[in-house]
Structures are given as C-alpha cells and as structure tokens.
Design a protein around this motif. Structure first.
Motif, PDB file in Angstrom:
ATOM      1  N   ILE A   1      -0.136  -0.571   8.751  1.00 41.73           N
ATOM      2  CA  ILE A   1       0.315  -1.087   8.762  1.00 41.73           C
ATOM      3  C   ILE A   1      -0.714  -1.948   7.150  1.00 41.73           C
ATOM      4  O   ILE A   1      -1.496  -1.992   7.456  1.00 41.73           O
ATOM      5  N   GLY A   2       0.195  -1.780   5.812  1.00 37.30           N
ATOM      6  CA  GLY A   2      -0.812  -2.473   4.666  1.00 37.30           C
ATOM      7  C   GLY A   2       0.105  -3.905   3.999  1.00 37.30           C
ATOM      8  O   GLY A   2       1.728  -3.541   4.214  1.00 37.30           O
TER       9      GLY A   2
ATOM     10  N   GLY B   1       0.707   3.003   2.863  1.00 37.71           N
ATOM     11  CA  GLY B   1      -0.351   4.426   2.666  1.00 37.71           C
ATOM     12  C   GLY B   1      -0.787   4.517   1.207  1.00 37.71           C
ATOM     13  O   GLY B   1       0.479   4.124  -0.007  1.00 37.71           O
ATOM     14  N   ILE B   2      -1.654   4.796   1.008  1.00 36.31           N
ATOM     15  CA  ILE B   2      -1.619   5.485  -0.545  1.00 36.31           C
ATOM     16  C   ILE B   2      -1.780   6.454  -0.242  1.00 36.31           C
ATOM     17  O   ILE B   2      -2.545   7.194   0.486  1.00 36.31           O
TER      18      ILE B   2
ATOM     19  N   ILE C   1      -3.668  -2.975   2.393  1.00 32.20           N
ATOM     20  CA  ILE C   1      -3.879  -1.534   2.552  1.00 32.20           C
ATOM     21  C   ILE C   1      -3.250  -0.981   4.219  1.00 32.20           C
ATOM     22  O   ILE C   1      -4.600  -1.727   4.473  1.00 32.20           O
ATOM     23  N   GLY C   2      -2.914  -0.332   4.457  1.00 32.95           N
ATOM     24  CA  GLY C   2      -3.081   0.018   5.622  1.00 32.95           C
ATOM     25  C   GLY C   2      -4.269   1.072   5.834  1.00 32.95           C
ATOM     26  O   GLY C   2      -5.326   0.966   6.023  1.00 32.95           O
ATOM     27  N   ARG C   3      -3.136   2.149   4.763  1.00 34.83           N
ATOM     28  CA  ARG C   3      -5.136   4.016   4.986  1.00 34.83           C
ATOM     29  C   ARG C   3      -3.893   4.365   3.238  1.00 34.83           C
ATOM     30  O   ARG C   3      -3.692   4.542   2.849  1.00 34.83           O
ATOM     31  N   MET C   4      -5.511   5.068   3.045  1.00 42.77           N
ATOM     32  CA  MET C   4      -5.919   5.593   2.364  1.00 42.77           C
ATOM     33  C   MET C   4      -5.783   7.360   2.166  1.00 42.77           C
ATOM     34  O   MET C   4      -6.440   7.428   2.663  1.00 42.77           O
TER      35      MET C   4
END
Length: 302
Positions: free
Chosen positions: A238-239, A244-245, A274-277
């Motif tokens: 969750i962002g 997600g990036i 941002i949740g995850r990159m």
C-alpha cells in the motif's frame, strides 16, 4: 465445463506468476470452471455457494448473495467504481458509456496537456495510459485543473470499510505518463479492497508507476485506504500516492503532499507516499511531505 467468466485455462510455461488476470468482475456461478492455469483474481464476486470447493482458498474471489449483486447498493457491496459502473434499481450494475482521451480537454503534450476536471476523468487517466505503452512516441501529459472532491468528507471520521454511498476508488493499472496536480487538492479518496490475490499486489491512488513517468504537485488529503484486512499474510503493498514503482528508466515524484490519511491493512508494506519499488534504475523524490498518517494494522501483521 461451464464458467461464468472462463471455462478452462492451460499453459505450458513453468515460470509464471499468472496466465490470466481477472479484475473487478462479477458473475452468477463459478467464475472459472477449471483451474489448469495460474489465474490471479482481484475484486471478483460470485453468488456461488462455494468456489472450487472452498472460496477462502482462492484469494481475490468473494461469495455474496445474488440480492447483494443487485440494486442501488451493488457497487458498494462489490467495490466497483461508479466511474465505470452504474447501479440499477432492481438488477445488476451496467457499464457506463466509456470515456476516451478525446473527451478530455487539451492534446496530451507538454505544451497542451490533457485537462482533468473531475474524479471520473482522473480515474480514467490513471487507469488507461497502460494501453499506450512505455515505448510510445509521446507519453501523455495530464494536468489537474481544480480541486477534486472524490467524496464529501463531512462524515470522514466515521468512515468504515462498509460505509455506503461512497465512490470506491479503483486504480487497477500501471500509469504511463506525466501527471501535474498544479497544487490542487484531491479530497475524500476512499479505497477499500477487501480481497487481494495471493501474488504480490500494489494498491493506492495510483496502483503502479512505469518507466519515464512523473507525478508532480499532487496534494491528497482526507483519505481512507483499507486493503486485505481480513486476509492472513496479505501481500498488498500500500502506498497512498503510488502502490508500486516498476521501472527501467528514471521516474520522478516531486512537490507532492499527503495529509490526514487513515490506512488499515494486514499487508507486507505500507508507505505514506510509495508502497514498494521494483526498479533497477533511478527514482527521484523531491520536495514532498507527509503528515497526520494513521496506520491501523491487523494484529499479527508484520
């Protein structure tokens, strides 16, 4: 074999996350009759009493009554976006006349960006650029022209996962483009995703962000986000701004402000921005701020 959405699927690939994604759909009966391929489900509803023997083992599919699929509350009951679906008085929801880029003001260029004036246009923009592709000659430019109230926030403090009458935001694609908020506020974001697939899933104002894209001068305030709270070991990243990036070239986020947000989850990753990159190149974040972010985690979540 008879399936409400899919009869059967088969793949000879050994290494895949999924062969078919089924997103924001509902059906009377079993969604997929046979599972010989890897299916990924997001927000799929059925009135079948059981799904492949046990609905709980198929993350992303929920069983509800036929009556709950019909009528004025059907969109809220199934988490369907009112920008795409229209409820009927006594029957199932129907698809609205589809929007297209030609209905937006502007030309989609840096000098003359597509103009976004309301929540319907904004949701269309973040959900439909994936079709253009990262290698297009012209990645589109968008500009938010005014404050956008997605939902009336008069009763914001009393919102729950089951609050009726709210526009449930449904960002379900990878954003490929440049979105300038022009310092306008996006108010009353309500995003409730009760079911998430077993594979990694991102969720947020924008689900995923792709190579060469940018977000600038976007203000999100008074937002409520809930994803996978009833699922053990949910894998929803969750962002609030971007779930997600996913990019192979430079991505930029600048001048964005996130304020007064409640996030409920039983998820792997939560970020106010941002949740995850997942990226092997550069992500540049500049001049951004977050404040008054409340995260309520399901007991046992990590």
């Amino acid at each position: 074999t008879v399936g409400g959405i899919f009869s059967d699927g088969w793949s000879n690939e050994d290494n895949f996350t999924y062969s078919c994604k089924i997103i924001d759909c509902f059906t009377s009966g079993l969604p997929v009759a046979k599972q010989n391929a890897a299916f990924a489900y997001t927000n799929v509803y059925t009135d079948a009493a059981s799904v492949f023997g046990n609905a709980a083992t198929y993350s992303g599919i929920s069983s509800i009554s036929t009556d709950s699929m019909k009528g004025a509350n059907a969109l809220n009951n199934m988490g369907l976006s009112s920008a795409i679906w229209e409820a009927t008085e006594e029957s199932y929801p129907v698809i609205k006349t589809p929007m297209n880029f030609n209905l937006l003001g502007g030309e989609g260029t840096l000098a003359c960006p597509y103009e976004i004036n309301n929540a319907e246009e904004l949701l269309f923009a973040v959900n439909n650029t994936e079709l253009i592709g990262e290698n297009a000659d012209q990645i589109p430019y968008f500009k938010i022209m005014n404050d956008i109230e997605i939902n009336d926030i008069t009763d914001f403090d009393s919102w729950t996962d089951d609050t009726e009458g709210l526009f449930n935001w449904s960002s379900n694609a990878t954003f490929v483009g440049h979105l300038d908020g022009d310092h306008n506020d996006i108010i009353g974001l309500y995003l409730v995703q009760k079911s998430v697939p077993e594979n990694w899933q991102s969720t947020g104002f924008i689900k995923n962000m792709a190579s060469g894209s940018s977000l600038s001068n976007i203000n999100i305030r008074d937002a409520y986000i809930s994803a996978g709270v009833n699922i053990d070991n949910s894998k929803a990243d969750i962002g609030v701004l971007v779930g997600g990036i996913h990019g192979k070239t430079d991505i930029s986020i600048s001048g964005c402000v996130i304020h007064d947000v409640l996030v409920k989850n039983n998820s792997a990753q939560v970020g106010a921005l941002i949740g995850r990159m997942w990226s092997n190149k550069r992500l540049v974040i500049s001049n951004c701020a977050t404040s008054d972010i409340t995260i309520l985690r399901t007991p046992g979540a990590v």
